[in-house]
Scaffold this motif. Structure first.
Motif, PDB file in Angstrom:
ATOM      1  N   ASN A 202      -9.504  36.195   3.819  1.00  8.30           N
ATOM      2  CA  ASN A 202      -9.652  34.606   4.201  1.00  8.30           C
ATOM      3  C   ASN A 202     -10.741  34.154   3.581  1.00  8.30           C
ATOM      4  O   ASN A 202     -10.783  32.841   3.242  1.00  8.30           O
ATOM      5  CB  ASN A 202      -9.685  34.665   5.778  1.00  8.30           C
ATOM      6  CG  ASN A 202     -10.843  35.240   6.318  1.00  8.30           C
ATOM      7  OD1 ASN A 202     -11.200  36.534   5.874  1.00  8.30           O
ATOM      8  ND2 ASN A 202     -11.663  34.425   6.842  1.00  8.30           N
ATOM      9  N   GLN A 205      -9.366  33.215   0.258  1.00  9.05           N
ATOM     10  CA  GLN A 205      -8.478  31.844   0.409  1.00  9.05           C
ATOM     11  C   GLN A 205      -9.103  30.455   0.604  1.00  9.05           C
ATOM     12  O   GLN A 205      -8.714  29.630  -0.094  1.00  9.05           O
ATOM     13  CB  GLN A 205      -7.439  32.117   1.634  1.00  9.05           C
ATOM     14  CG  GLN A 205      -6.680  31.071   2.109  1.00  9.05           C
ATOM     15  CD  GLN A 205      -6.086  31.487   3.577  1.00  9.05           C
ATOM     16  OE1 GLN A 205      -6.199  32.489   4.103  1.00  9.05           O
ATOM     17  NE2 GLN A 205      -5.728  30.556   4.151  1.00  9.05           N
ATOM     18  N   VAL A 244      -2.748  38.129   5.486  1.00  7.72           N
ATOM     19  CA  VAL A 244      -2.804  36.528   5.548  1.00  7.72           C
ATOM     20  C   VAL A 244      -1.424  35.892   5.406  1.00  7.72           C
ATOM     21  O   VAL A 244      -1.418  34.967   5.800  1.00  7.72           O
ATOM     22  CB  VAL A 244      -3.915  36.121   4.740  1.00  7.72           C
ATOM     23  CG1 VAL A 244      -5.187  36.447   5.156  1.00  7.72           C
ATOM     24  CG2 VAL A 244      -3.762  36.208   3.275  1.00  7.72           C
TER      25      VAL A 244
END
Length: 334
Positions: A202, A205, A244
């Motif tokens: 994350n 990301q 994710v």
């Protein structure tokens, strides 16, 4: 701005020579944020410590803003290091010093005047949102606040490069997001180039332009963040993405459904995420897609949609060609 060329780092142990970093190459352009991701023991921390020569590479070149660091003598290296800020997972704050003093003391050790040190401390505490806590001690701060102090301390040297060594891994998800927002702000407003290491997808990301995946000391895959979220090639990269993007299906479900037809994993990028392509399959090919999983991931530089569908009957290559022609990356799930 940051270049590593064929960097190798080995350690001599009782068990023999350990290759922590093996022939790594990377290039971070000025103003970009690059991330290195890997599981524990992949060599990430050793690699980032090679960038500012906290760990001196066994071989290879480390080039920062056109200067090859491994060829410098210690006085020259110290001068170049002032242009490289670093933040750590453990914050490394002086427990007996206030927030303000944690920033000004290192500056005074660099022979910066008291007036200039005080001005910088005020300026960067304002940027990280901690001006009102300048007289507090580290024991009176939350983990997120401590990391903000560490970031302000790194920025106070006014570097062009910022290195982040797992700086969010000890924080809760909400605090992690706030620190990532702060790093994005620093990158955008101050133009600082950032290289970070993490084991959290994350983090990649949300803020990275480019990503390197490490395993056993080597970079096993690299590309823009959108490229890796769209077409991951290495199994290790795919494992990270499973956490994710809901890419993983139960093996029993795959086995059952492939007896009745076939399963396609569809990846949509950018504008394609808003097109009603699945509905059009029914109209054009008279099939009824069964949606098994779906999600949309917002990256720093774009949006990626993931959709896994089941189609009954034999595989129709025309369907795959139609989806591909409309900008969809198609994989068959086996």
């Amino acid at each position: 701005m940051i270049q590593l060329r064929n960097v190798v780092k080995t350690f001599d142990t009782k068990q023999g020579v350990v290759e922590a970093v093996k022939d790594v190459n990377l290039h971070v352009k000025k103003g970009e944020i690059h991330g290195v991701i890997g599981y524990s023991g992949a060599g990430k921390s050793t690699l980032i410590r090679c960038v500012n020569l906290l760990e001196r590479p066994t071989s290879g070149e480390v080039i920062i803003n056109g200067i090859e660091l491994t060829s410098l003598k210690l006085p020259q290296l110290r001068e170049v290091r002032q242009n490289i800020g670093m933040i750590f997972q453990s914050f490394n704050l002086l427990k007996t010093a206030t927030v303000f003093e944690n920033i000004t003391i290192p500056l005074r050790l660099l022979n910066i005047s008291n007036e200039e040190a005080n001005e910088r401390a005020e300026r960067y505490l304002e940027i990280v949102g901690l001006s009102e806590r300048k007289n507090a001690y580290p024991s009176q701060l939350s983990g997120g606040q401590k990391q903000r102090v560490a970031i302000a301390r790194a920025l106070s040297q006014e570097p062009e490069v910022l290195l982040s060594d797992e700086s969010t891994s000890a924080l809760d998800p909400e605090t992690t997001d706030s620190i990532l927002d702060l790093l994005l702000k620093i990158n955008k407003e101050l133009g600082i180039t950032i290289l970070l290491i993490t084991h959290e997808m994350n983090v990649i990301q949300k803020i990275c332009d480019h990503v390197y995946v490490m395993e056993r000391g080597q970079v096993i895959e690299e590309g823009t963040t959108i490229e890796l979220f769209t077409k991951p090639k290495n199994p290790t990269t795919q494992k990270f993405l499973n956490a994710v993007s809901q890419r993983q299906l139960a093996p029993a479900l795959i086995e059952q459904l492939t007896l009745e037809g076939y399963i396609l994993r569809l990846t949509f990028v950018g504008d394609a995420t808003g097109d009603p392509l699945i509905a059009s399959l029914t109209e054009k090919f008279h099939v009824k897609p069964n949606i098994l999983s779906a999600n949309i991931i917002e990256l720093k530089n774009g949006i990626v949609g993931n959709l896994v569908i089941h189609l009954e009957g034999q595989r129709d290559e025309k369907i795959v060609q139609y989806l591909t022609a409309n900008g969809v990356y198609v994989e068959e799930v086996l």
